[in-house]
Design a protein around this motif. Structure first.
Motif, PDB file in Angstrom:
ATOM      1  N   GLU A   1     -10.531  -7.569  30.764  1.00 42.48           N
ATOM      2  CA  GLU A   1      -9.203  -7.260  31.309  1.00 42.48           C
ATOM      3  C   GLU A   1      -9.084  -5.780  31.659  1.00 42.48           C
ATOM      4  N   VAL A   2      -9.715  -4.928  30.857  1.00 42.87           N
ATOM      5  CA  VAL A   2      -9.736  -3.489  31.165  1.00 42.87           C
ATOM      6  C   VAL A   2     -10.420  -3.251  32.506  1.00 42.87           C
ATOM      7  N   SER A   3     -11.510  -3.968  32.755  1.00 42.92           N
ATOM      8  CA  SER A   3     -12.224  -3.832  34.030  1.00 42.92           C
ATOM      9  C   SER A   3     -11.333  -4.212  35.200  1.00 42.92           C
ATOM     10  N   ASP A   4     -10.540  -5.261  35.033  1.00 43.13           N
ATOM     11  CA  ASP A   4      -9.607  -5.667  36.090  1.00 43.13           C
ATOM     12  C   ASP A   4      -8.566  -4.581  36.349  1.00 43.13           C
ATOM     13  N   MET A   5      -8.093  -3.960  35.279  1.00 46.56           N
ATOM     14  CA  MET A   5      -7.101  -2.897  35.421  1.00 46.56           C
ATOM     15  C   MET A   5      -7.695  -1.679  36.132  1.00 46.56           C
ATOM     16  N   ARG A   6      -8.971  -1.417  35.909  1.00 46.97           N
ATOM     17  CA  ARG A   6      -9.633  -0.290  36.571  1.00 46.97           C
ATOM     18  C   ARG A   6      -9.665  -0.502  38.086  1.00 46.97           C
ATOM     19  N   VAL A   7      -9.892  -1.743  38.497  1.00 48.69           N
ATOM     20  CA  VAL A   7      -9.898  -2.055  39.926  1.00 48.69           C
ATOM     21  C   VAL A   7      -8.518  -1.773  40.518  1.00 48.69           C
ATOM     22  N   LEU A   8      -7.469  -2.195  39.797  1.00 44.43           N
ATOM     23  CA  LEU A   8      -6.105  -1.976  40.283  1.00 44.43           C
ATOM     24  C   LEU A   8      -5.749  -0.493  40.320  1.00 44.43           C
ATOM     25  N   ALA A   9      -6.297   0.272  39.385  1.00 44.80           N
ATOM     26  CA  ALA A   9      -5.976   1.694  39.294  1.00 44.80           C
ATOM     27  C   ALA A   9      -6.624   2.516  40.408  1.00 44.80           C
ATOM     28  N   LYS A  10      -7.666   1.975  41.039  1.00 42.95           N
ATOM     29  CA  LYS A  10      -8.323   2.622  42.181  1.00 42.95           C
ATOM     30  C   LYS A  10      -8.745   4.067  41.880  1.00 42.95           C
ATOM     31  N   GLY A  11      -9.376   4.239  40.734  1.00 40.66           N
ATOM     32  CA  GLY A  11      -9.901   5.549  40.383  1.00 40.66           C
ATOM     33  C   GLY A  11      -8.955   6.452  39.627  1.00 40.66           C
ATOM     34  N   GLU A  12      -7.686   6.093  39.603  1.00 43.67           N
ATOM     35  CA  GLU A  12      -6.708   6.869  38.831  1.00 43.67           C
ATOM     36  C   GLU A  12      -6.795   6.489  37.350  1.00 43.67           C
ATOM     37  N   PRO A  13      -6.440   7.393  36.433  1.00 42.16           N
ATOM     38  CA  PRO A  13      -6.432   7.033  35.020  1.00 42.16           C
ATOM     39  C   PRO A  13      -5.433   5.899  34.738  1.00 42.16           C
ATOM     40  N   ILE A  14      -5.807   5.020  33.833  1.00 44.86           N
ATOM     41  CA  ILE A  14      -4.897   3.967  33.377  1.00 44.86           C
ATOM     42  C   ILE A  14      -4.033   4.553  32.264  1.00 44.86           C
ATOM     43  N   CYS A  15      -2.731   4.490  32.436  1.00 43.68           N
ATOM     44  CA  CYS A  15      -1.830   5.005  31.402  1.00 43.68           C
ATOM     45  C   CYS A  15      -1.754   4.012  30.248  1.00 43.68           C
ATOM     46  N   VAL A  16      -1.836   4.515  29.039  1.00 44.20           N
ATOM     47  CA  VAL A  16      -1.712   3.679  27.841  1.00 44.20           C
ATOM     48  C   VAL A  16      -0.506   4.145  27.048  1.00 44.20           C
ATOM     49  N   ILE A  17       0.427   3.230  26.826  1.00 43.92           N
ATOM     50  CA  ILE A  17       1.668   3.552  26.124  1.00 43.92           C
ATOM     51  C   ILE A  17       1.776   2.723  24.851  1.00 43.92           C
ATOM     52  N   PRO A  18       1.756   3.352  23.675  1.00 48.10           N
ATOM     53  CA  PRO A  18       1.977   2.595  22.443  1.00 48.10           C
ATOM     54  C   PRO A  18       3.452   2.233  22.294  1.00 48.10           C
ATOM     55  N   VAL A  19       3.716   1.050  21.763  1.00 44.14           N
ATOM     56  CA  VAL A  19       5.098   0.663  21.490  1.00 44.14           C
ATOM     57  C   VAL A  19       5.680   1.655  20.481  1.00 44.14           C
ATOM     58  N   PRO A  20       6.786   2.307  20.804  1.00 43.05           N
ATOM     59  CA  PRO A  20       7.321   3.335  19.899  1.00 43.05           C
ATOM     60  C   PRO A  20       8.054   2.755  18.699  1.00 43.05           C
ATOM     61  N   LEU A  21       8.071   3.521  17.634  1.00 36.76           N
ATOM     62  CA  LEU A  21       8.914   3.224  16.476  1.00 36.76           C
ATOM     63  C   LEU A  21      10.190   4.046  16.577  1.00 36.76           C
ATOM     64  N   SER A  22      11.226   3.591  15.894  1.00 41.42           N
ATOM     65  CA  SER A  22      12.419   4.423  15.787  1.00 41.42           C
ATOM     66  C   SER A  22      12.070   5.645  14.941  1.00 41.42           C
ATOM     67  N   ARG A  23      12.867   6.683  15.079  1.00 41.65           N
ATOM     68  CA  ARG A  23      12.612   7.915  14.321  1.00 41.65           C
ATOM     69  C   ARG A  23      12.656   7.658  12.815  1.00 41.65           C
ATOM     70  N   THR A  24      13.583   6.801  12.394  1.00 42.40           N
ATOM     71  CA  THR A  24      13.714   6.484  10.965  1.00 42.40           C
ATOM     72  C   THR A  24      12.486   5.758  10.446  1.00 42.40           C
ATOM     73  N   ARG A  25      12.037   4.719  11.183  1.00 43.76           N
ATOM     74  CA  ARG A  25      10.875   3.942  10.756  1.00 43.76           C
ATOM     75  C   ARG A  25       9.606   4.785  10.739  1.00 43.76           C
ATOM     76  N   LYS A  26       9.457   5.656  11.732  1.00 47.57           N
ATOM     77  CA  LYS A  26       8.270   6.491  11.775  1.00 47.57           C
ATOM     78  C   LYS A  26       8.252   7.479  10.607  1.00 47.57           C
ATOM     79  N   LYS A  27       9.411   7.996  10.258  1.00 49.56           N
ATOM     80  CA  LYS A  27       9.496   8.921   9.129  1.00 49.56           C
ATOM     81  C   LYS A  27       9.134   8.219   7.825  1.00 49.56           C
ATOM     82  N   MET A  28       9.579   6.990   7.665  1.00 52.49           N
ATOM     83  CA  MET A  28       9.276   6.224   6.452  1.00 52.49           C
ATOM     84  C   MET A  28       7.786   5.907   6.356  1.00 52.49           C
ATOM     85  N   ARG A  29       7.194   5.508   7.482  1.00 53.61           N
ATOM     86  CA  ARG A  29       5.791   5.087   7.473  1.00 53.61           C
ATOM     87  C   ARG A  29       4.855   6.286   7.514  1.00 53.61           C
ATOM     88  N   GLY A  30       5.266   7.350   8.167  1.00 51.00           N
ATOM     89  CA  GLY A  30       4.426   8.531   8.286  1.00 51.00           C
ATOM     90  C   GLY A  30       3.671   8.600   9.600  1.00 51.00           C
TER      91      GLY A  30
END
Length: 223
Positions: free
Chosen positions: A93-122
């Motif tokens: 699937e990554v290879s397919d995304m590379r074709v679509l990106a046409k040489g541009e970097p593929i952006c990777v976005i992690p699902v964010p946590l709320s500020r409170t949850r991130k503080k609790m988990r570290g």
């Protein structure tokens, strides 16, 4: 404060320092998840939401143990291994995304946590996985984006909600794009540890597409 889980986490960390990493599955030393145990993990077979792909079946005891250790016992290094595994499992699937990106970097976005949850988990476990996922490519085809989207509402954990409709309602309008110009025309992968109904990733995909992203797909370690 519950002392017992904290003590167990500290004990496991101390043992790893003394004896080196041991596999969560077979307990052999050398790696937190050895190749033999990784090959035994059940691949994801259940259908996910449209536009979301998962590598492993969350019902598999070993992958569930790994994710719980990452999320609830502060074993951050497990996330690094899971990121590598996610890359290897979805390489086609990554290879397919590379074709679509046409040489541009593929952006990777992690699902964010709320500020409170991130503080609790570290830390944000999805971000740990996403960084390792990007680092797994020797060609450096990814560009990690950790501050494009924020979770503006401290919602209930999705795992605590059993009703599908309630899950979707729980995360409705919970996220916000703060840098929309950086996603316009981009090929993007959104990464999370677990997807169930797919509501969280789907909500983020909708936001990214509404801001002009060219192609967005969701990757999860388990479903």
């Amino acid at each position: 404060m519950d002392i017992v889980p904290m003590f167990k986490s500290l004990l496991n960390w101390t043992l790893d320092i003394i004896f080196g990493e041991v596999c969560l599955g077979c307990r052999k030393s050398g790696s937190i998840l050895c190749p033999n145990c990784i090959s035994s993990i059940r691949p994801a077979e259940r259908e996910t939401s449209s536009g979301i792909l998962a590598a492993y079946d969350y019902r598999d005891p070993l992958i569930k143990r790994a994710i719980w250790s990452l999320k609830y016992h502060k074993h951050r290094h497990i996330g690094e291994k899971l990121g590598q595994m996610l890359y290897d499992a979805l390489l086609e699937e990554v290879s397919d995304m590379r074709v679509l990106a046409k040489g541009e970097p593929i952006c990777v976005i992690p699902v964010p946590l709320s500020r409170t949850r991130k503080k609790m988990r570290g830390y944000n476990q999805a971000q740990v996985i996403a960084i390792a996922f990007c680092d797994a490519s020797k060609e450096k085809i990814f560009e990690i984006k950790k501050d494009i989207i924020v979770k503006k509402v401290d919602t209930l954990p999705q795992a605590r909600i059993t009703n599908r409709v309630a899950r979707l309602r729980n995360i409705n309008d919970a996220f916000q794009i703060i840098k929309p110009d950086e996603v316009k025309g981009k090929t993007i992968i959104v990464i999370d540890d677990v997807t169930t109904t797919g509501g969280t990733i789907t909500e983020i995909i909708k936001l990214l597409k509404s801001s002009g992203a060219k192609k967005v797909i969701g990757f999860a370690v388990a479903h």
